[in-house]
Design an enzyme around this catalytic site. Structure first.
Site, short mmCIF file in Angstrom:
data_model
loop_
_atom_site.label_atom_id
_atom_site.label_comp_id
_atom_site.label_asym_id
_atom_site.label_seq_id
_atom_site.Cartn_x
_atom_site.Cartn_y
_atom_site.Cartn_z
N ILE A 218 -5.00 16.52 -3.68
CA ILE A 218 -3.54 16.62 -3.60
C ILE A 218 -3.10 17.84 -4.40
O ILE A 218 -3.58 18.06 -5.52
CB ILE A 218 -2.86 15.34 -4.15
N SER B 181 -14.24 6.30 -14.85
CA SER B 181 -12.94 5.69 -15.22
C SER B 181 -12.19 5.19 -13.98
O SER B 181 -11.58 4.12 -14.01
CB SER B 181 -12.08 6.70 -15.99
N LYS B 182 -12.27 5.96 -12.89
CA LYS B 182 -11.51 5.57 -11.69
C LYS B 182 -12.21 4.40 -10.95
O LYS B 182 -11.52 3.54 -10.37
CB LYS B 182 -11.32 6.77 -10.76
N ASN C 77 0.37 6.21 -13.31
CA ASN C 77 -0.02 7.45 -12.63
C ASN C 77 -0.65 8.47 -13.58
O ASN C 77 -1.50 9.26 -13.15
CB ASN C 77 1.24 8.04 -11.96
N TYR D 51 -14.72 11.04 -15.33
CA TYR D 51 -13.52 10.76 -14.52
C TYR D 51 -13.86 9.74 -13.43
O TYR D 51 -13.13 8.77 -13.22
CB TYR D 51 -13.04 12.08 -13.90
N SER E 30 -8.65 7.26 -7.54
CA SER E 30 -9.08 8.53 -6.93
C SER E 30 -10.24 8.24 -5.97
O SER E 30 -10.96 7.24 -6.15
CB SER E 30 -9.58 9.48 -8.02
#
Ligand SMILES: NC(=O)c1ccc[n+]([C@@H]2O[C@H](COP(=O)([O-])OP(=O)(O)OC[C@H]3O[C@@H](n4cnc5c(N)ncnc54)[C@H](OP(=O)(O)O)[C@@H]3O)[C@@H](O)[C@H]2O)c1
Length: 261
Positions: free
Chosen positions: A192, A162-163, A94, A159, A146
């Site tokens: 979130i 990477s996801k 996580n 980001y 994500s």
């Protein structure tokens, strides 16, 4: 309906980034479902607070300080859990980070910080845990990707990369480790309510932040930003026998955000 298939009774779950946000909610929900919990992140006092909450629910808990992008610390984390609990049934990858930088501006150090935690660390921790799971005859790995693994915007450049790679890593690990009875899945959250989300708007005043947040919420078909528990609850499904025939998949949990393309 027989709900026992959602039980995590007797399982040992290791959760990275377990000190707050989605990781903390996952620790609490998994403990409620019956699992013993190991939480790790870089800050021991926060982890000990979460471990205390888990113990109040009548489960065993342990807090281990670990930088999830450092390979020596990752191996030490796995070794410590095995020494203390004898097994790892569930690994939740996580811990994650982002950096607000455009493709023209991003520097090597920032690229490495994001990729090393969100991708390299996730893979090598999964590998170390999978070796233990293989010996135990089964295991379950869940990573937090994500919606940015599917869509991008300028400030989430590295980001998003990477996801997206993490979603493919999930498929690759699932394919290779299925013969060892190790399932590997991921969840791709939308907005979130956590520190990470709020950090996106850290440069704004409180008033501006509230207005941008309200605007973001209005773009979501369900009309609101999600709560960490709403990710943790899907985690229970993926960690339990209720999803016994699912591997290699990434579940989008975004209030319908991506429906609009
Ligand atoms: N919130 C959202 O809207 C959203 C959306 C999509 C995906 N996600 C993903 O959800 C995951 C959890 O994020 P969150 O929203 O719950 O954020 P958060 O509340 O900021 O929590 C991040 C957690 O990761 C830990 N962490 C950060 N860097 C670390 C490192 N180098 N080594 C070990 N632990 C580290 C933090 O603890 P320490 O500071 O103590 O290390 C903290 O426990 C991330 O992978 C994120 O990309 C979040």
């Amino acid at each position: 309906m027989d709900l026992s298939q959602f039980s995590l009774e007797g399982k040992v779950a290791l959760i990275t980034g377990g000190s707050r946000g989605i990781g903390e909610a996952t620790a609490i929900q998994m403990a409620k479902a019956g699992a013993d919990i190991v939480v790790s992140s870089r800050k021991l006092p926060e982890l000990e607070r979460v471990a205390g909450e888990v113990e109040k629910l009548g489960r065993k808990a342990m807090a281990i300080e670990t930088h999830a992008a450092r390979l020596d610390q990752i191996q030490n984390l796995v070794d410590t859990v095995v020494k203390e609990f004898g097994r790892i049934d569930i690994l939740v990858n996580n811990a994650g980070t982002t950096i607000g930088a455009m493709a023209m501006d991003i520097e090597e150090k920032a690229w490495d910080a994001v990729m090393n935690l969100n991708l390299k660390g996730v893979f090598f921790l999964s590998q170390a845990a999978a070796r233990v799971m293989k010996n135990n005859g089964s295991g379950n790995i869940i990573s937090v990707a994500s919606v940015n693994g599917y869509v991008t915007n300028p400030m989430t450049f590295v980001y998003s990369i990477s996801k997206a790679a993490l979603i493919m890593a999930t498929k690759s690990m699932a394919l290779e480790w299925a013969p060892h009875n190790i399932r590997v899945n991921a969840i791709a959250p939308g907005y979130i309510e956590t520190k990470l989300l709020n950090a996106t708007w850290a440069h704004l005043s409180e008033e501006e932040k509230e207005s941008v947040k309200a605007e973001s919420a209005s773009e979501i078909p369900l009309g609101r930003i999600g709560e960490p528990k709403e990710i943790a609850d899907v985690m229970i499904f993926l960690a339990s026998q209720a999803s016994s025939y699912i591997t290699g998949r990434t579940y989008i949990v975004d209030g319908g955000l991506l429906l609009k393309g």
